[in-house]
Design an enzyme around this catalytic site. Sequence first.
Site, PDB file in Angstrom:
ATOM      1  N   ARG A   1      -3.606  -3.271  51.118  1.00  0.00           N
ATOM      2  CA  ARG A   1      -3.963  -4.245  50.070  1.00  0.00           C
ATOM      3  C   ARG A   1      -5.481  -4.372  50.011  1.00  0.00           C
ATOM      4  O   ARG A   1      -6.071  -4.438  48.939  1.00  0.00           O
ATOM      5  CB  ARG A   1      -3.303  -5.607  50.310  1.00  0.00           C
ATOM      6  CG  ARG A   1      -3.873  -6.696  49.408  1.00  0.00           C
ATOM      7  CD  ARG A   1      -3.029  -7.964  49.238  1.00  0.00           C
ATOM      8  NE  ARG A   1      -2.379  -8.405  50.447  1.00  0.00           N
ATOM      9  CZ  ARG A   1      -2.986  -8.965  51.501  1.00  0.00           C
ATOM     10  NH1 ARG A   1      -4.303  -9.159  51.497  1.00  0.00           N
ATOM     11  NH2 ARG A   1      -2.293  -9.332  52.552  1.00  0.00           N
TER      12      ARG A   1
ATOM     13  N   TYR B   1      -6.219  -8.629  21.948  1.00  0.00           N
ATOM     14  CA  TYR B   1      -4.947  -8.048  22.393  1.00  0.00           C
ATOM     15  C   TYR B   1      -3.987  -9.205  22.708  1.00  0.00           C
ATOM     16  O   TYR B   1      -4.379 -10.201  23.327  1.00  0.00           O
ATOM     17  CB  TYR B   1      -5.214  -7.196  23.638  1.00  0.00           C
ATOM     18  CG  TYR B   1      -3.983  -6.742  24.349  1.00  0.00           C
ATOM     19  CD1 TYR B   1      -3.134  -5.801  23.775  1.00  0.00           C
ATOM     20  CD2 TYR B   1      -3.643  -7.257  25.591  1.00  0.00           C
ATOM     21  CE1 TYR B   1      -1.989  -5.386  24.430  1.00  0.00           C
ATOM     22  CE2 TYR B   1      -2.505  -6.839  26.259  1.00  0.00           C
ATOM     23  CZ  TYR B   1      -1.672  -5.909  25.674  1.00  0.00           C
ATOM     24  OH  TYR B   1      -0.540  -5.502  26.324  1.00  0.00           O
TER      25      TYR B   1
ATOM     26  N   ASP C   1     -13.614  -5.612  26.884  1.00  0.00           N
ATOM     27  CA  ASP C   1     -12.392  -4.838  27.078  1.00  0.00           C
ATOM     28  C   ASP C   1     -12.626  -3.491  26.398  1.00  0.00           C
ATOM     29  O   ASP C   1     -12.651  -3.402  25.175  1.00  0.00           O
ATOM     30  CB  ASP C   1     -11.201  -5.586  26.475  1.00  0.00           C
ATOM     31  CG  ASP C   1      -9.870  -4.861  26.707  1.00  0.00           C
ATOM     32  OD1 ASP C   1      -9.885  -3.629  26.871  1.00  0.00           O
ATOM     33  OD2 ASP C   1      -8.821  -5.536  26.688  1.00  0.00           O
TER      34      ASP C   1
ATOM     35  N   LYS D   1      -3.764   3.172  29.312  1.00  0.00           N
ATOM     36  CA  LYS D   1      -3.970   3.766  27.990  1.00  0.00           C
ATOM     37  C   LYS D   1      -4.737   5.088  28.122  1.00  0.00           C
ATOM     38  O   LYS D   1      -4.221   6.016  28.694  1.00  0.00           O
ATOM     39  CB  LYS D   1      -4.660   2.740  27.080  1.00  0.00           C
ATOM     40  CG  LYS D   1      -4.067   1.307  27.190  1.00  0.00           C
ATOM     41  CD  LYS D   1      -2.647   1.188  26.692  1.00  0.00           C
ATOM     42  CE  LYS D   1      -1.968  -0.141  27.047  1.00  0.00           C
ATOM     43  NZ  LYS D   1      -2.656  -1.350  26.658  1.00  0.00           N
TER      44      LYS D   1
HETATM   45  C1  PLP Z   1      -2.639  -2.732  27.028  1.00  0.00           C
HETATM   46  C2  PLP Z   1      -3.887  -3.540  26.901  1.00  0.00           C
HETATM   47  C3  PLP Z   1      -4.209  -4.514  27.847  1.00  0.00           C
HETATM   48  C4  PLP Z   1      -3.278  -4.896  28.990  1.00  0.00           C
HETATM   49  O1  PLP Z   1      -3.132  -3.868  29.911  1.00  0.00           O
HETATM   50  P1  PLP Z   1      -1.775  -3.604  30.759  1.00  0.00           P
HETATM   51  O2  PLP Z   1      -2.094  -2.363  31.515  1.00  0.00           O
HETATM   52  O3  PLP Z   1      -0.659  -3.445  29.780  1.00  0.00           O
HETATM   53  O4  PLP Z   1      -1.561  -4.798  31.628  1.00  0.00           O
HETATM   54  C5  PLP Z   1      -5.418  -5.176  27.708  1.00  0.00           C
HETATM   55  N1  PLP Z   1      -6.249  -4.917  26.680  1.00  0.00           N
HETATM   56  C6  PLP Z   1      -5.963  -4.004  25.746  1.00  0.00           C
HETATM   57  C7  PLP Z   1      -6.921  -3.759  24.626  1.00  0.00           C
HETATM   58  C8  PLP Z   1      -4.771  -3.286  25.815  1.00  0.00           C
HETATM   59  O5  PLP Z   1      -4.494  -2.382  24.865  1.00  0.00           O
END
Ligand code: PLP
Length: 379
Positions: free
Chosen positions: A50, A103, A174, A199
């Site tokens: 961890r 998001y 982000d 992603k």
């Molecule tokens: C998918 C996404 C998230 C969240 O991420 P997870 O891996 O699904 O927890 C945050 N910001 C954006 C822009 C996203 O597309």
Amino acid sequence: MSADGFETLAIHAGQEPDPTTGAVVVPIYQVSTYAQDGVGGLRSGYEYSRSANPTRSALEECLRALEGGARGLAFASGMAAEDTLMRTIARPGSHVLIPDDAYGGTFRLFARVLAEWGVAWDAVPADPEAVRAAMRSETVAVWVETPTNPLLNIADIAALAGVAHDGGALLVVDNTFASPYLQQPLALGADAVVHSTTKYIGGHSDVVGGALVVADPELGDRLAYHQNAMGGVAGPFDAWLTLRGAKTLAVRMDRHCANAEQVVRLLAEHPKVGSVLYPGLPGHPGHDVAAKQMRAFGGMVSFRMRDGEQAAVELCARTRLFTLGESLGGVESLIEHPGRMTHASAAGSPLEVPGDLVRLSVGIESADDLVADLRQALG
Ligand SMILES: *Cc1c(COP(=O)(O)O)cnc(C)c1O
């Protein structure tokens, strides 16, 4: 190391050949604990996975290098990364500005989870004057996405960094939609970068993960403390898959962008399409800023159907190559209806999205096949 190019860092940063065997790929250290040479005598700095794990450490160093930060940290999901960041930089009584088309999961984290902990929020357009007007003395962070999900709005990172810093707040970006290959927020003045590595960085729709990269080593230490204290870490196999994906990020992004341009060309002249939301279009309101701060315009394309919500929902059911599904950034193309899928939780809020909106994650299949599929589905 810092003189290396992006593609070189993606393949080598944090990834020396394995010291024991010479394996050129960092192994999956599927282990929870490490033998100690006498009480308190750690062989290699690892004591419990961890706190730190060699596969995760390799990913964290690679992500740090790709974003040009002081510290990178890998989490079990993008949301775990976001929550860890906010529990570190905010306190009950703090205030945060979030984008008015954030998001959906980010919106839910602020509106339903962090609000209960006492963190106030306002949703504002990511425009420097709107943000300046909404800043309060308690504002600890200005949170932006650029491009946004799903409307593909563009925020001027350098301008917003100035506004946030004038008000004593951090700028959090982000960077999931752009990826570090297309955009490096820390170099533009941002303090922290958030990723859903699920992603583009992972890139193959086979792993969920998240990351934080920060410019200030002291903030990095505080985040690492919370990462261990709260425990939302990336597991070894997930870290390994993400690291494997990151190696090809640059070549995948180039193809995502090229294919998206072909798709945009079809949509922009199609009679069933009312408008195309893509920052690469000269008529897009964020085009000039995007051209300034991004290497290329990305693989996400949204558009509005002229005939309304029903037409949008039906279109999503008629594509064959574009798979109907949530998420984005993988090698395979996806189509979705944000209003009823990814952004359903924002219904009735200031972040509700138009019903006629369709979102595409343009993959790296043959561009001709993608265009043909959309053409048949549009009819
Ligand atoms: C998918 C996404 C998230 C969240 O991420 P997870 O891996 O699904 O927890 C945050 N910001 C954006 C822009 C996203 O597309």
